[in-house]
Design an enzyme around this catalytic site. Structure first.
Site, short mmCIF file in Angstrom:
data_model
loop_
_atom_site.label_atom_id
_atom_site.label_comp_id
_atom_site.label_asym_id
_atom_site.label_seq_id
_atom_site.Cartn_x
_atom_site.Cartn_y
_atom_site.Cartn_z
N HIS A 1 8.38 2.44 -11.80
CA HIS A 1 8.23 3.28 -10.60
C HIS A 1 9.49 4.11 -10.36
CE1 HIS A 1 5.14 0.22 -10.15
NE2 HIS A 1 4.49 1.08 -9.38
N ASP B 1 5.22 5.64 -12.09
CA ASP B 1 4.28 5.94 -11.01
C ASP B 1 5.01 6.30 -9.72
OD1 ASP B 1 2.41 5.11 -12.86
OD2 ASP B 1 1.53 3.56 -11.59
N HIS C 1 -2.36 7.91 -2.36
CA HIS C 1 -2.15 6.53 -2.83
C HIS C 1 -2.92 5.45 -2.04
CE1 HIS C 1 0.17 3.13 -4.58
NE2 HIS C 1 0.54 3.99 -5.50
N HIS D 1 -2.23 10.49 -9.76
CA HIS D 1 -2.11 9.16 -9.14
C HIS D 1 -2.63 9.24 -7.69
CE1 HIS D 1 -0.78 5.05 -9.22
NE2 HIS D 1 0.24 5.19 -8.42
ZN LIG Z 1 1.31 3.74 -7.36
#
Ligand SMILES: [Zn+2]
Length: 241
Positions: free
Chosen positions: A200, A49, A104, A100
């Protein structure tokens, strides 16, 4: 008074449960969300992500290519706008790319108009950049509510959560990240579940987040669950139809 207290307690319990369900990665109240709960315990999806992120994402692509493994990347739209070449490199390497959001935010607390905008803008920049439709979505922080899932589906997106989180945004080393993921995989395999791991390669605070430990942890994991094991690395679309 007793009755009121009980009602209050029941309401509080319901509110807590609702709060839990809005955040819990495997909670299903708010609509079916894929977590990897299939009977395919040797399958592992590595998902990343918050990219694209300079240098780190490119290093990660090198590691994945060296092991001939495909992963899933949930990209933040505003970084894709700034670094379209990295997004294209991810796609060119055969990885799956998902939405995503554009910036955010915590979607559980946003208006439906803002949620729709965040998802639609991210879809648009991804589709402009990659020239292909986007079909998967992961909510930032896993925070969602019924409207978020409904809007995602109306835009043709399947929501994807996870069932292992490595907390690799904390200042920890590669070995600690690997150990946490291995514990999760072992637990899932004992329960005959596939593993859907969130890592991540970037961060919501901006480009340039230091995620080299995540890249190194990926290399350790790919060595451990290499081709001589029964493990099969998959992208999330192999589970979700
Ligand atoms: Zn995220």
């Amino acid at each position: 008074m007793l009755e009121l207290a009980l009602t209050g307690a029941a309401t509080l319990a319901a509110a807590c449960a609702a709060g839990y369900q809005s955040m819990a990665p495997t909670g299903q109240w708010y609509g079916k969300t894929f977590t990897g709960l299939a009977r395919v315990s040797k399958k592992i999806a590595l998902t990343y992500d918050d990219g694209p992120n300079d240098i780190i994402t490119e290093r990660l692509l090198e590691v994945l290519a060296r092991h001939n493994v495909r992963a899933t990347f949930f990209l933040i739209g505003r970084y894709v706008r700034q670094r379209p070449q990295i997004a294209r490199a991810i796609a060119a390497s055969g990885h799956l790319i998902g939405n995503h959001t554009m910036t955010h935010p915590w979607l559980a607390w946003q208006s439906t108009a803002r949620v729709r905008q965040e998802l639609a803008d991210c879809n648009a920049i991804l589709e402009d950049t990659l020239g292909a439709p986007v079909r998967y979505f992961r909510a930032p922080h896993g925070a969602r509510r019924p409207a978020v899932l409904r809007i995602a589906r109306s835009l043709g997106l399947t929501p994807v959560q996870w069932n292992i989180i490595a907390k690799d945004w904390l200042p920890v080393g590669a070995e600690a990240i690997e150990a946490r993921v291995v514990r999760g995989i072992t637990r899932n395999q004992q329960q005959n579940r596939a593993s859907n791991i969130v890592l991540h390669d970037g961060g919501q605070a901006g480009l340039g987040q230091p995620r080299l430990p995540t890249v190194e942890a990926t290399n350790l994991l790919l060595n451990k669950y290499g081709p001589r094991t029964e493990t099969k690395f998959v992208t999330v679309d192999s589970w979700v139809q």
